[in-house]
Design a protein around this motif. Sequence first.
Motif, PDB file in Angstrom:
ATOM      1  N   TYR A  58      14.731 -47.225  61.884  1.00 27.03           N
ATOM      2  CA  TYR A  58      15.234 -46.087  60.986  1.00 27.03           C
ATOM      3  C   TYR A  58      13.678 -46.050  60.272  1.00 27.03           C
ATOM      4  O   TYR A  58      13.231 -47.067  59.611  1.00 27.03           O
ATOM      5  CB  TYR A  58      16.281 -46.618  59.801  1.00 27.03           C
ATOM      6  CG  TYR A  58      17.434 -46.846  60.534  1.00 27.03           C
ATOM      7  CD1 TYR A  58      18.331 -46.034  60.898  1.00 27.03           C
ATOM      8  CD2 TYR A  58      17.719 -48.020  61.333  1.00 27.03           C
ATOM      9  CE1 TYR A  58      19.744 -45.983  61.314  1.00 27.03           C
ATOM     10  CE2 TYR A  58      19.001 -48.333  61.780  1.00 27.03           C
ATOM     11  CZ  TYR A  58      19.988 -47.283  61.996  1.00 27.03           C
ATOM     12  OH  TYR A  58      21.053 -47.605  62.585  1.00 27.03           O
ATOM     13  N   THR A  59      13.364 -44.929  60.171  1.00 30.16           N
ATOM     14  CA  THR A  59      11.508 -44.793  59.664  1.00 30.16           C
ATOM     15  C   THR A  59      11.781 -43.723  58.462  1.00 30.16           C
ATOM     16  O   THR A  59      12.343 -42.621  58.533  1.00 30.16           O
ATOM     17  CB  THR A  59      10.781 -44.555  60.525  1.00 30.16           C
ATOM     18  OG1 THR A  59      10.836 -45.327  61.552  1.00 30.16           O
ATOM     19  CG2 THR A  59       9.542 -44.305  59.919  1.00 30.16           C
ATOM     20  N   ILE A  60      11.213 -43.700  57.393  1.00 31.97           N
ATOM     21  CA  ILE A  60      11.244 -42.996  56.288  1.00 31.97           C
ATOM     22  C   ILE A  60       9.782 -42.933  55.927  1.00 31.97           C
ATOM     23  O   ILE A  60       8.845 -43.868  55.612  1.00 31.97           O
ATOM     24  CB  ILE A  60      11.744 -43.496  54.794  1.00 31.97           C
ATOM     25  CG1 ILE A  60      13.456 -43.778  55.314  1.00 31.97           C
ATOM     26  CG2 ILE A  60      11.608 -42.598  53.654  1.00 31.97           C
ATOM     27  CD1 ILE A  60      13.864 -44.713  53.864  1.00 31.97           C
ATOM     28  N   VAL A  61       9.203 -41.747  55.994  1.00 34.28           N
ATOM     29  CA  VAL A  61       7.675 -41.469  55.799  1.00 34.28           C
ATOM     30  C   VAL A  61       7.442 -41.008  54.180  1.00 34.28           C
ATOM     31  O   VAL A  61       8.118 -40.250  53.754  1.00 34.28           O
ATOM     32  CB  VAL A  61       7.154 -40.219  56.395  1.00 34.28           C
ATOM     33  CG1 VAL A  61       5.848 -39.877  56.296  1.00 34.28           C
ATOM     34  CG2 VAL A  61       7.439 -40.523  58.280  1.00 34.28           C
ATOM     35  N   LEU A  62       6.506 -41.835  53.750  1.00 29.02           N
ATOM     36  CA  LEU A  62       6.182 -41.853  52.268  1.00 29.02           C
ATOM     37  C   LEU A  62       4.927 -40.898  51.984  1.00 29.02           C
ATOM     38  O   LEU A  62       4.974 -40.148  50.748  1.00 29.02           O
ATOM     39  CB  LEU A  62       5.881 -43.267  51.826  1.00 29.02           C
ATOM     40  CG  LEU A  62       6.798 -44.284  51.936  1.00 29.02           C
ATOM     41  CD1 LEU A  62       6.401 -45.695  51.617  1.00 29.02           C
ATOM     42  CD2 LEU A  62       8.195 -43.901  51.282  1.00 29.02           C
ATOM     43  N   LYS A  63       4.022 -40.968  52.879  1.00 27.72           N
ATOM     44  CA  LYS A  63       2.794 -40.003  52.851  1.00 27.72           C
ATOM     45  C   LYS A  63       2.337 -39.877  54.148  1.00 27.72           C
ATOM     46  O   LYS A  63       2.703 -40.592  55.236  1.00 27.72           O
ATOM     47  CB  LYS A  63       1.663 -40.878  52.112  1.00 27.72           C
ATOM     48  CG  LYS A  63       1.908 -41.377  50.762  1.00 27.72           C
ATOM     49  CD  LYS A  63       0.593 -42.109  50.193  1.00 27.72           C
ATOM     50  CE  LYS A  63       0.767 -42.390  48.783  1.00 27.72           C
ATOM     51  NZ  LYS A  63      -0.447 -43.255  48.199  1.00 27.72           N
ATOM     52  N   GLY A  64       1.767 -38.694  54.315  1.00 29.51           N
ATOM     53  CA  GLY A  64       1.219 -38.073  55.556  1.00 29.51           C
ATOM     54  C   GLY A  64       2.219 -37.833  56.565  1.00 29.51           C
ATOM     55  O   GLY A  64       3.408 -37.223  56.317  1.00 29.51           O
ATOM     56  N   ILE A  65       2.075 -37.653  57.570  1.00 24.74           N
ATOM     57  CA  ILE A  65       2.732 -37.212  58.870  1.00 24.74           C
ATOM     58  C   ILE A  65       2.809 -38.309  60.023  1.00 24.74           C
ATOM     59  O   ILE A  65       1.509 -38.621  60.358  1.00 24.74           O
ATOM     60  CB  ILE A  65       2.357 -35.806  59.464  1.00 24.74           C
ATOM     61  CG1 ILE A  65       2.383 -34.679  58.442  1.00 24.74           C
ATOM     62  CG2 ILE A  65       3.463 -35.609  60.786  1.00 24.74           C
ATOM     63  CD1 ILE A  65       1.886 -33.415  58.686  1.00 24.74           C
ATOM     64  N   LEU A  66       3.915 -38.746  60.283  1.00 23.69           N
ATOM     65  CA  LEU A  66       4.062 -39.673  61.537  1.00 23.69           C
ATOM     66  C   LEU A  66       4.668 -39.060  62.757  1.00 23.69           C
ATOM     67  O   LEU A  66       5.524 -38.200  62.726  1.00 23.69           O
ATOM     68  CB  LEU A  66       5.304 -40.685  61.213  1.00 23.69           C
ATOM     69  CG  LEU A  66       5.578 -41.729  62.607  1.00 23.69           C
ATOM     70  CD1 LEU A  66       4.145 -42.456  62.755  1.00 23.69           C
ATOM     71  CD2 LEU A  66       6.622 -42.370  61.763  1.00 23.69           C
ATOM     72  N   LYS A  67       3.789 -38.804  63.834  1.00 25.44           N
ATOM     73  CA  LYS A  67       4.317 -38.125  65.177  1.00 25.44           C
ATOM     74  C   LYS A  67       5.128 -39.304  65.812  1.00 25.44           C
ATOM     75  O   LYS A  67       4.803 -40.283  66.119  1.00 25.44           O
ATOM     76  CB  LYS A  67       3.017 -37.627  66.020  1.00 25.44           C
ATOM     77  CG  LYS A  67       3.704 -37.137  66.963  1.00 25.44           C
ATOM     78  CD  LYS A  67       2.233 -36.396  67.728  1.00 25.44           C
ATOM     79  CE  LYS A  67       2.552 -35.857  69.238  1.00 25.44           C
ATOM     80  NZ  LYS A  67       1.454 -35.058  69.912  1.00 25.44           N
ATOM     81  N   VAL A  68       6.449 -38.691  66.201  1.00 27.90           N
ATOM     82  CA  VAL A  68       7.151 -39.640  67.068  1.00 27.90           C
ATOM     83  C   VAL A  68       7.670 -38.705  68.229  1.00 27.90           C
ATOM     84  O   VAL A  68       8.155 -37.710  68.168  1.00 27.90           O
ATOM     85  CB  VAL A  68       8.344 -39.727  66.293  1.00 27.90           C
ATOM     86  CG1 VAL A  68       9.505 -40.621  67.169  1.00 27.90           C
ATOM     87  CG2 VAL A  68       8.200 -40.395  64.866  1.00 27.90           C
ATOM     88  N   GLN A  81      10.724 -37.125  54.697  1.00 25.81           N
ATOM     89  CA  GLN A  81      11.602 -37.072  55.771  1.00 25.81           C
ATOM     90  C   GLN A  81      11.826 -38.482  56.398  1.00 25.81           C
ATOM     91  O   GLN A  81      11.046 -39.349  55.961  1.00 25.81           O
ATOM     92  CB  GLN A  81      11.133 -36.012  56.809  1.00 25.81           C
ATOM     93  CG  GLN A  81      10.783 -34.689  56.240  1.00 25.81           C
ATOM     94  CD  GLN A  81      10.638 -33.736  57.418  1.00 25.81           C
ATOM     95  OE1 GLN A  81       9.678 -34.069  58.244  1.00 25.81           O
ATOM     96  NE2 GLN A  81      10.909 -32.379  57.265  1.00 25.81           N
ATOM     97  N   ALA A  82      12.779 -38.441  57.197  1.00 20.92           N
ATOM     98  CA  ALA A  82      13.201 -39.708  58.192  1.00 20.92           C
ATOM     99  C   ALA A  82      13.534 -39.361  59.454  1.00 20.92           C
ATOM    100  O   ALA A  82      13.769 -38.301  59.735  1.00 20.92           O
ATOM    101  CB  ALA A  82      14.206 -40.514  57.312  1.00 20.92           C
ATOM    102  N   ILE A  83      13.347 -40.333  60.229  1.00 24.14           N
ATOM    103  CA  ILE A  83      13.956 -40.241  61.679  1.00 24.14           C
ATOM    104  C   ILE A  83      14.702 -41.680  62.137  1.00 24.14           C
ATOM    105  O   ILE A  83      14.095 -42.512  61.658  1.00 24.14           O
ATOM    106  CB  ILE A  83      12.886 -39.826  62.590  1.00 24.14           C
ATOM    107  CG1 ILE A  83      13.281 -39.525  63.944  1.00 24.14           C
ATOM    108  CG2 ILE A  83      11.681 -41.195  62.650  1.00 24.14           C
ATOM    109  CD1 ILE A  83      12.205 -38.845  64.878  1.00 24.14           C
ATOM    110  N   ILE A  84      15.688 -41.379  63.001  1.00 24.68           N
ATOM    111  CA  ILE A  84      16.509 -42.435  63.601  1.00 24.68           C
ATOM    112  C   ILE A  84      15.960 -42.515  65.100  1.00 24.68           C
ATOM    113  O   ILE A  84      16.124 -41.437  65.934  1.00 24.68           O
ATOM    114  CB  ILE A  84      17.609 -42.389  63.375  1.00 24.68           C
ATOM    115  CG1 ILE A  84      17.931 -42.502  61.755  1.00 24.68           C
ATOM    116  CG2 ILE A  84      18.494 -43.534  63.933  1.00 24.68           C
ATOM    117  CD1 ILE A  84      19.580 -42.099  61.448  1.00 24.68           C
TER     118      ILE A  84
END
Length: 120
Positions: A58-68, A81-84
């Motif tokens: 379970y990931t919650i992005v605090l700053k920037g952009i995470l590519k998944v 935003q978040a992603i599971i």
Amino acid sequence: MARLIEKPTKIQACGTKEKKIKEFIGNVNSKTDAVSIAKMESPQGWEEPGQTPEFDEYTIVLKGILKVETEHNSYEVKAGQAIIVVQHEWVRYSTPYQGGAEYIAVCLPAFSPNLVNRDR
């Protein structure tokens, strides 16, 4: 019984550039194997090999952009935003965009090198 976690432990990260992992709760810092909670700071251009982990993440992005990237989709997870990603699903994380990303990752059960199953 409540347990105060005084500070996180820095964990060595896998990937193309130096990524900071600060584990607050997990196998290393709190000797907790049920769950891990860590703050990640990934620079622009960081990427890691794909993996098929034996834990939900379970990931919650605090700053920037995470590519998944998964086998079927690619997501740009932005601040707020978040992603599971469920266990046994192939996934690859990266931060290709300017400024990189900061995010919180929660793994159930706790992250372990034995459970991550990285691509070779």
